[in-house]
Design an enzyme around this catalytic site. Structure first.
Site, PDB file in Angstrom:
ATOM      1  N   GLU A 430     -20.751  -2.294 -23.371  1.00 17.96           N
ATOM      2  CA  GLU A 430     -19.754  -2.158 -24.515  1.00 17.96           C
ATOM      3  C   GLU A 430     -19.922  -1.322 -25.597  1.00 17.96           C
ATOM      4  OE1 GLU A 430     -18.660  -5.964 -26.133  1.00 17.96           O
ATOM      5  OE2 GLU A 430     -18.269  -6.831 -24.553  1.00 17.96           O
ATOM      6  N   GLU A 504     -19.330  -9.919 -17.901  1.00 17.86           N
ATOM      7  CA  GLU A 504     -19.568 -10.982 -18.715  1.00 17.86           C
ATOM      8  C   GLU A 504     -18.326 -11.734 -18.879  1.00 17.86           C
ATOM      9  OE1 GLU A 504     -20.716 -10.037 -22.919  1.00 17.86           O
ATOM     10  OE2 GLU A 504     -21.966  -8.745 -22.002  1.00 17.86           O
TER      11      GLU A 504
HETATM   12  C1  GAL Z   1     -20.044  -9.346 -25.761  1.00 20.78           C
HETATM   13  C2  GAL Z   1     -21.290  -8.660 -25.846  1.00 20.78           C
HETATM   14  C3  GAL Z   1     -22.427  -9.830 -26.012  1.00 20.78           C
HETATM   15  C4  GAL Z   1     -22.302 -10.688 -26.825  1.00 20.78           C
HETATM   16  C5  GAL Z   1     -20.969 -11.562 -26.641  1.00 20.78           C
HETATM   17  C6  GAL Z   1     -20.539 -12.545 -27.343  1.00 20.78           C
HETATM   18  O1  GAL Z   1     -19.036  -8.792 -26.279  1.00 20.78           O
HETATM   19  O2  GAL Z   1     -21.389  -7.601 -24.801  1.00 20.78           O
HETATM   20  O3  GAL Z   1     -23.778  -8.957 -26.209  1.00 20.78           O
HETATM   21  O4  GAL Z   1     -21.900 -10.296 -28.193  1.00 20.78           O
HETATM   22  O5  GAL Z   1     -20.014 -10.519 -26.658  1.00 20.78           O
HETATM   23  O6  GAL Z   1     -19.300 -13.258 -27.227  1.00 20.78           O
END
Ligand code: GAL
Length: 945
Positions: A430, A504
């Site tokens: 990100e 993620e």
């Molecule tokens: C993502 C990020 C993670 C964490 C997560 C929380 O955007 O890559 O490190 O912050 O969100 O929802």
């Protein structure tokens, strides 16, 4: 075969004669103290001495060899001082609101010092100091000489200290660690939180991380392409041979080859290759994580001058744009978990055994892949993943191509590229400034090409929060963060050649054991649902979408474990995230059971919520059941509430009017009951229970046992609403490393330690005296010293007064902030054989501690301004003078005020807490005892062998 930990303990060098190559852990007995980030005077005077950074060997304050650290605490590595600090609303909530960072300069710099000796027999060898990771911005000094600075809190680094070694006496390592800055947006800890090694080799040796084993599988056979970098740090050219021996998972030699004569010029590195075949290759897989070992011998004139072990595995990996991921030709979905590296009790200072424990905990609900978000992992994590059969997405910290960033990426790849568990490199996550522009595309391409040159056997990925432009176009394998943030199908259609994974998904917000929101306590119910509507999906929806798309390689939930910091959606006073499938101690939340039902095959069934709802009788409860069987029947107090057929990748739901008693589920496959579960209404808390994960520990001062603490009713059921405070005590050769309970709102201490504050005795004055018997009046308090000499003022010999029989030295110190119960002590050096010491005019006696003298003082003796005076008999040659104020202060008098550690204690949260115990080094029988005010106590016994 030896256990992974045992192999690690010796740096995987157990069969190497230490006279040829030695790799010794320098983990025990470091001196530690907090310095100061902005005030050099409070940073033990570091940086105050003229030329301290201008001239070689001028390291001052603790960086000087001469500095006395007798008053400092002894700690063992790995060590995280942030976890010992209190919570504070002025701290950064993203980092877990510890009292560290910009608002706390007094807590943000840590000094570590360690003395060590090197045998004169090692003269001629190359000696290196290797740090696996220090958070962060570390500066290392050896014997007062500056070695270097490492800004990264995650990259391993190394200094060749050969030239600075004193073979005839002690050597001193000093490390200044500054954790004021941050690298992530989550708890990152502070200190030397990974291992430190002292490595000794011949000048001609295999370079650090100097081997690379590439394997190609061909039927039952495997071909090995071996690359070895050999450093020749001698002046002359060297001619030698390399012998490669390959040992199979059972320890037997399966192949060997010897090269012809090779040559490396003086002060050059040579790169050599060799080929080998393994006729029947035992592949590394999730089920059978077979590991091989390459033993590389460097032979010169018939003598072995170096031996280097490389652990590797033989397996094939493919990321296919249409069919997803393949391991050894078998298609499998990555059932992944993102994780940061912190754990309840210990912060980021994870003992090796805890790495293994954590991976096993993730495996228990079917996780087969681990993303090291968002930074290089600890080497022992990868060793454990190799050993246990866990796939790893190995992530670099920050995108870029500057020499520093590329240097960190290169170190990551060289260090980790032999691990069979590592299936892909991730070069970024990100990167918002790059995700939508051509620079992002360009940097992604450049970084991946760089990685490919170091490791042509793996692909590279970048995790993106936005796709269609920028980074995503350059990504070799695209990582989508969160289904709802991307049109993954449109991207796949537009880029049919790019393999993909959900790097993620989830970010669901659930508190373990909570079923009704209690926002005042930062507690959110544990039912699976969208955590961040509009951007992330529920766990179930996320997984369903992955299942529907054969081209999607898998999904990494955000996260496996809860972690400190990122207290979404609450901020202070919440202190940890709630994204996890398991809490910070590793207790499974209900979402983990959903994953277990879709990720594992062993028949299981799980019911939520718990069944302690006094006061809600008759209310409709949302009962959900997860199971990997075909159908489940639910019963309340023996009465059937109906049988329901499982819908693939989903859950079952009943609306049940609450009545106390027993809610039970029977799960069927093929008409046969194959699993059952129940939740019962418990009685009130009656007893504590300790359940260690193992009771036999190695007496090596490193081995750990992870102990569950539960509060039970008299029938032995865990009380799911219990919050009793439990006190812990140990006897025998174990110590407690930390405690936790997984409550994202708990401000109880995870780790208790004595807290020291220091003050140098200053304003020194000296008076030459000829009367040294009895008690000269000059040692008294309140004496006018304005006419006395400043003993720290250097005087040319001709200006020095004639030697007298003795000298009186007097220094002053202000009243410290002293709370009831604090312990106060002065630490001084032995300045002359029969020195007499006076505090505020009273003769005091000192005890000898670690080569220094310690004088314990009672708080009642303190005045606003205090004096410390010495009466010294002049030794031959005079009184040792002080040319260096910062160092001198530490030797002539350091006042230490100690706030003693509170007793170990922790409230259970919804019935659960955790204690991590470690062997101290001695063998014997040890006991951990748990007591609580109104509950029956319990104990766990350990054999330390
Ligand atoms: C993502 C990020 C993670 C964490 C997560 C929380 O955007 O890559 O490190 O912050 O969100 O929802």
């Amino acid at each position: 075969m030896q256990s992974g930990e045992a192999l690690l303990a010796t740096g995987f060098a157990d069969d190497i004669d230490p006279a040829i190559r030695s790799r010794e852990r320098l983990d025990q007995d470091w001196r530690f103290a907090l310095g100061h980030a902005t005030d050099a005077n409070k940073d033990f005077g570091h940086g105050l001495r003229a030329f301290f950074f201008a001239k070689a060997g001028y390291g001052d304050g603790p960086a000087s060899r001469e500095f006395s650290d007798a008053a400092w605490r002894l700690v063992n590595l790995p060590h995280d001082w942030a976890v010992e600090l209190p919570f504070d609303g002025r701290g950064n909530t993203n980092h877990g609101s510890k009292a560290i960072g910009r608002n706390f300069p007094e807590n943000s710099v840590g000094w570590y010092r360690k003395a060590f000796t090197v045998s004169p027999a090692d003269k001629g060898r190359r000696i290196s100091l290797e740090f696996d990771g220090v958070y962060r911005d570390s500066v290392v000094w050896v014997n007062g000489h500056y070695m270097g600075t490492e800004p990264s809190g995650y990259s391993g680094f190394r200094y060749d200290i050969t030239d600075y070694i004193n073979f005839d006496g002690e050597n001193l390592i000093a490390v200044r660690v500054d954790a004021t800055g941050e690298e992530g947006w989550f708890y990152e800890g502070a200190g030397i939180y990974r291992h430190v090694w002292l490595t000794k080799t011949a000048p001609l040796h295999v370079a650090q991380w100097g081997t690379f084993v590439k394997s190609t599988v061909n039927g039952a056979q495997a071909y090995l392409d071996i690359e070895v970098a050999v450093d020749n740090l001698a002046d002359a050219d060297q001619t030698f041979q390399l012998r490669h021996e390959v040992y199979g998972p059972d320890g037997r030699k399966v192949a060997e080859v010897e090269t012809q004569s090779l040559n490396v010029a003086g002060h050059k590195t040579g790169l050599f290759t060799a080929k080998l075949a393994v006729t029947t290759a035992a592949l590394w897989s999730l089920e059978t994580p077979n590991l091989y070992r390459l033993r590389t011998l460097l032979v010169k004139d018939g003598a072995v001058v170096d031996v280097y072990n490389t652990r590797f595995g033989i397996r094939t990996i493919v990321f296919d744009p249409d069919k997803g991921f393949f391991l050894n030709g078998k298609n499998l979905k990555l059932q992944g978990a993102n994780n940061h590296q912190d754990h309840a009790g210990v912060g980021v200072a994870l003992p090796d055994g805890l790495q293994t424990w954590r991976l096993n905990q993730l495996k228990s609900f079917g996780v087969n892949a681990y993303r090291t978000s968002h930074h290089p992992p600890t080497p022992e994590l990868l060793a454990a993943a190799d050993q246990l059969g866990m796939l790893v997405v190995d992530e670099h910290r920050m995108m870029g191509t500057s020499p520093e960033i590329k240097g960190q990426l290169e170190r990551l790849i060289r260090r980790d590229r032999n691990h069979p568990s590592v299936i892909i490199w991730s070069v970024g996550n990100e990167e918002w400034a790059l995700e939508g522009n051509p620079l992002g595309t360009h940097l992604a391409i450049e970084m991946q090409a760089f990685v490919k040159r170091l490791d042509p056997t793996r692909r590279t990925t970048v995790a993106t929060s936005y796709s269609g432009k920028g980074v995503s176009l350059g990504a070799d394998v695209i990582g989508f963060n969160y289904g709802a943030q991307h049109d993954v199908d449109a991207f796949h259609r537009a880029h049919p050649d790019k393999p993909a994974m959900m790097s993620e998904e989830g970010s669901t917000l659930t508190t373990r054991g909570i079923y009704f929101d209690d926002r005042a306590r930062s507690h959110l119910n544990a039912y699976d649902r969208q955590g961040r509507p509009g951007s992330s999906l529920s766990i179930e929806e996320g997984w369903r979408r992955v299942q529907e798309r054969p081209w999607m390689s898998g999904m990494f939930i955000w996260t496996g474990f809860d972690y400190r910091g990122e207290t979404t959606p609450f901020g202070w006073p919440a202190i940890s995230s709630q994204f996890g499938m398991i809490d910070t101690t590793g207790v499974l939340k209900d979402t983990a059971y959903y994953l277990k039902s879709v990720w594992t095959l062993e028949p299981m069934v799980h019911i939520l919520p718990h069944w302690n709802w006094a006061g809600r009788e008759g209310e409709t409860m949302d009962v959900r059941v997860y199971s990997n069987t075909e159908a489940v029947e639910l019963f309340l107090n023996g009465r059937s509430l109906g049988r329901k057929v499982i819908v693939k990748d989903s859950h079952l739901k009943w609306e049940v009017a609450y009545a106390p008693g027993k809610l039970s589920a029977r799960a069927y496959t093929g008409g046969k009951q194959v699993a059952r579960a129940e939740v019962v209404t418990t009685n009130v808390p009656a007893q504590t229970r300790l359940s260690p994960d193992k009771i036999t520990l190695r007496a090596d001062g490193e081995d750990v046992s992870v102990v569950w603490v539960n509060v039970l009713d008299k029938a032995g059921h865990i009380v799911p609403t219990a919050s009793d405070r439990v006190y812990f005590e140990t006897t025998g050769p174990i110590r407690i490393l930390g405690v936790g309970n997984g409550d994202p709102n708990s401000h109880e201490a995870d780790c208790v330690a004595d807290r020291h504050t220091y003050q140098n005795v200053g304003s020194w004055r000296s008076l030459a005296v000829d009367v040294i018997e009895g008690r000269p009046e000059w040692v008294g308090h309140g004496v006018d010293t304005s006419g006395w000499r400043d003993p720290m003022q250097w005087m040319p010999p001709e200006a020095q007064p004639p030697l007298t029989k003795g000298v009186v030295l007097q220094g002053r110190f202000d009243r410290s902030v002293i709370a009831a119960g604090d312990k106060i002590a002065l630490f001084i050096d032995q300045l002359s054989p029969d020195q007499k010491i006076y505090v505020n005019g009273d003769l005091v006696s000192a005890q000898s501690v670690d080569g220094a003298l310690k004088i314990e003082l009672a708080a009642a003796r303190f005045k606003d301004v205090n004096t410390l005076a010495y009466l010294l008999r002049t030794p031959e040659g005079g009184i040792p003078g002080i040319a260096d104020r910062s160092v001198g202060g530490s030797k002539w008098g350091t006042l230490r005020v100690t706030q003693s550690a509170a007793p170990w204690q922790r409230s259970v949260f919804n019935g659960w807490a955790q204690v991590i115990v470690q062997s101290t080094g001695a063998p014997g029988r040890a006991v951990l005892k748990a007591t609580a005010l109104t509950l029956k106590s319990s104990a766990a016994a350990f054999n330390i062998v």
